[in-house]
Design a protein around this motif. Structure first.
Motif, PDB file in Angstrom:
ATOM      1  N   ILE A  42       0.854  -1.182   0.000  1.00 52.11           N
ATOM      2  CA  ILE A  42       0.000   0.000   0.000  1.00 52.11           C
ATOM      3  C   ILE A  42       0.891   1.232   0.000  1.00 52.11           C
ATOM      4  CG2 ILE A  42      -1.815   1.245   1.231  1.00 52.11           C
ATOM      5  CD1 ILE A  42      -2.705  -1.428   0.151  1.00 52.11           C
ATOM      6  N   GLU A  43       0.561   2.200  -0.854  1.00 56.52           N
ATOM      7  CA  GLU A  43       1.280   3.465  -0.882  1.00 56.52           C
ATOM      8  C   GLU A  43       0.396   4.561  -0.307  1.00 56.52           C
ATOM      9  OE1 GLU A  43       2.651   4.246  -4.850  1.00 56.52           O
ATOM     10  OE2 GLU A  43       4.673   3.603  -4.321  1.00 56.52           O
TER      11      GLU A  43
ATOM     12  N   ALA B 264      -3.939   4.910   6.325  1.00 59.40           N
ATOM     13  CA  ALA B 264      -3.719   3.725   5.490  1.00 59.40           C
ATOM     14  C   ALA B 264      -4.454   2.537   6.103  1.00 59.40           C
ATOM     15  CB  ALA B 264      -2.229   3.413   5.379  1.00 59.40           C
TER      16      ALA B 264
ATOM     17  N   LEU C 230      -4.360  -1.345   6.436  1.00 58.17           N
ATOM     18  CA  LEU C 230      -3.565  -2.568   6.286  1.00 58.17           C
ATOM     19  C   LEU C 230      -4.555  -3.726   6.218  1.00 58.17           C
ATOM     20  CD1 LEU C 230      -0.830  -1.750   8.951  1.00 58.17           C
ATOM     21  CD2 LEU C 230      -0.871  -1.153   6.520  1.00 58.17           C
TER      22      LEU C 230
ATOM     23  N   LYS D  13       5.334  -4.887  13.127  1.00 64.04           N
ATOM     24  CA  LYS D  13       6.040  -4.311  11.971  1.00 64.04           C
ATOM     25  C   LYS D  13       7.466  -4.824  11.924  1.00 64.04           C
ATOM     26  CE  LYS D  13       7.471   0.238  10.147  1.00 64.04           C
ATOM     27  NZ  LYS D  13       8.903   0.178  10.440  1.00 64.04           N
TER      28      LYS D  13
ATOM     29  N   VAL E  29      -0.024   8.609   8.845  1.00 62.31           N
ATOM     30  CA  VAL E  29       1.196   7.833   8.606  1.00 62.31           C
ATOM     31  C   VAL E  29       2.407   8.746   8.432  1.00 62.31           C
ATOM     32  CG1 VAL E  29      -0.028   5.899   7.592  1.00 62.31           C
ATOM     33  CG2 VAL E  29       0.692   7.770   6.126  1.00 62.31           C
TER      34      VAL E  29
ATOM     35  N   SER F 141       6.930   3.195   7.001  1.00 58.91           N
ATOM     36  CA  SER F 141       7.150   2.299   5.861  1.00 58.91           C
ATOM     37  C   SER F 141       7.772   0.994   6.339  1.00 58.91           C
ATOM     38  CB  SER F 141       8.063   2.964   4.829  1.00 58.91           C
ATOM     39  OG  SER F 141       7.468   4.138   4.312  1.00 58.91           O
TER      40      SER F 141
ATOM     41  N   THR G   9       1.258  -7.388   4.953  1.00 60.63           N
ATOM     42  CA  THR G   9       0.946  -6.218   4.135  1.00 60.63           C
ATOM     43  C   THR G   9       2.131  -5.259   4.176  1.00 60.63           C
ATOM     44  OG1 THR G   9      -1.401  -6.402   4.651  1.00 60.63           O
ATOM     45  CG2 THR G   9      -0.642  -4.302   3.769  1.00 60.63           C
TER      46      THR G   9
ATOM     47  N   LEU H  86       3.729  -1.425   3.474  1.00 63.35           N
ATOM     48  CA  LEU H  86       3.317  -0.022   3.453  1.00 63.35           C
ATOM     49  C   LEU H  86       4.504   0.843   3.038  1.00 63.35           C
ATOM     50  CD1 LEU H  86       1.307   2.280   4.067  1.00 63.35           C
ATOM     51  CD2 LEU H  86       2.136   2.234   6.434  1.00 63.35           C
TER      52      LEU H  86
ATOM     53  N   SER I   2      -3.537  -0.577  -4.186  1.00 63.40           N
ATOM     54  CA  SER I   2      -2.441  -1.522  -4.012  1.00 63.40           C
ATOM     55  C   SER I   2      -1.650  -1.658  -5.297  1.00 63.40           C
ATOM     56  CB  SER I   2      -2.995  -2.894  -3.606  1.00 63.40           C
ATOM     57  OG  SER I   2      -3.735  -2.794  -2.420  1.00 63.40           O
TER      58      SER I   2
END
Length: 228
Positions: free
Chosen positions: A24-25, A32, A34, A53, A99, A104, A120, A122, A137
């Protein structure tokens, strides 16, 4: 030669693993999602769920015994939310608010009850650098099968079925109550009728016995009573 081949195979495997994780950007300051959807749908509202993470180095979100435990979130405190109602429908997606570039990385969801993982990726970029629409995505294959998105027609069909089943249930309930009422009334009337028939039969028997005894009153056994 074998070493070169083994190296190439490892690189190829890593490439497949990278493309098997949704990415995901989002731009800095955005929210965002997830995504983690279970297929088939399983109710995991009673299962501990953890979002972490980068190989569990940073705990992002912890859900235990029906509650979120924010004490383990650290820099993600007050920036994550898990839809508890969605857990009943197999939706374990996590919303990450505001975010940052440091967010990231690769996020992993672990559902303890199913012993299942969902991954996922990011990527957070600076404001104005996101070319594609936000929240879209990249070319990926989800690590878990994602159920087909519901359409308005599906929702209408489900609503129509629910109404139909509700009407049928109400009709059957009313019909059952009416049948029970009729049976109760019939049994009550039958008992009253039998009681009246017994009284009439008793009176008839007494009258006949009185006639046979010459008009003298009889006792309960049918024998003439002595007159003092």
């Amino acid at each position: 030669m074998s070493l070169v081949l083994l190296t190439e195979l490892c690189v190829f495997s890593l490439t497949l693993a990278a493309f098997s994780t949704p990415l995901i950007e989002a731009e800095e300051g955005d929210d965002a999602i997830l995504q983690c959807l279970l297929d088939p749908v399983v109710d995991v509202s009673e299962s501990p769920v953890t979002w972490s993470k980068d190989d569990a180095k940073d705990m992002v979100h912890v859900y235990i015994r029906g509650r979120d435990r924010a004490s383990d979130q650290k820099e993600f405190t007050n920036r994550t939310s898990l839809n508890h109602e969605g857990l009943r429908r197999g939706n374990v997606s996590l919303r990450l608010s505001s975010v940052r570039r440091a967010d990231s990385g690769t996020y992993t969801c672990y559902i303890q009850r199913l012993d299942t993982y969902c991954h996922t990726g990011l990527k957070v970029v600076a404001r104005g650098q996101l070319i594609r629409p936000r929240g879209v995505s990249l070319n990926v294959t989800p690590s878990l099968d994602v159920p087909k998105a519901e359409t308005p027609e599906d929702n209408e069909n489900e609503t129509g079925c629910d109404v139909k089943y509700t009407v049928i249930s109400i009709f059957l309930g009313v019909l059952g109550a009416v049948i029970l009422l009729i049976l109760g009334t019939f049994m009550t009337c039958k008992k009253i009728q039998e009681k009246m028939e017994r009284k009439v039969a008793t009176r008839t028997t007494n009258t006949e016995m009185q006639s046979l005894s010459g008009g003298h009153p009889t006792n309960g056994a049918g024998n003439p009573q002595e007159v003092v």
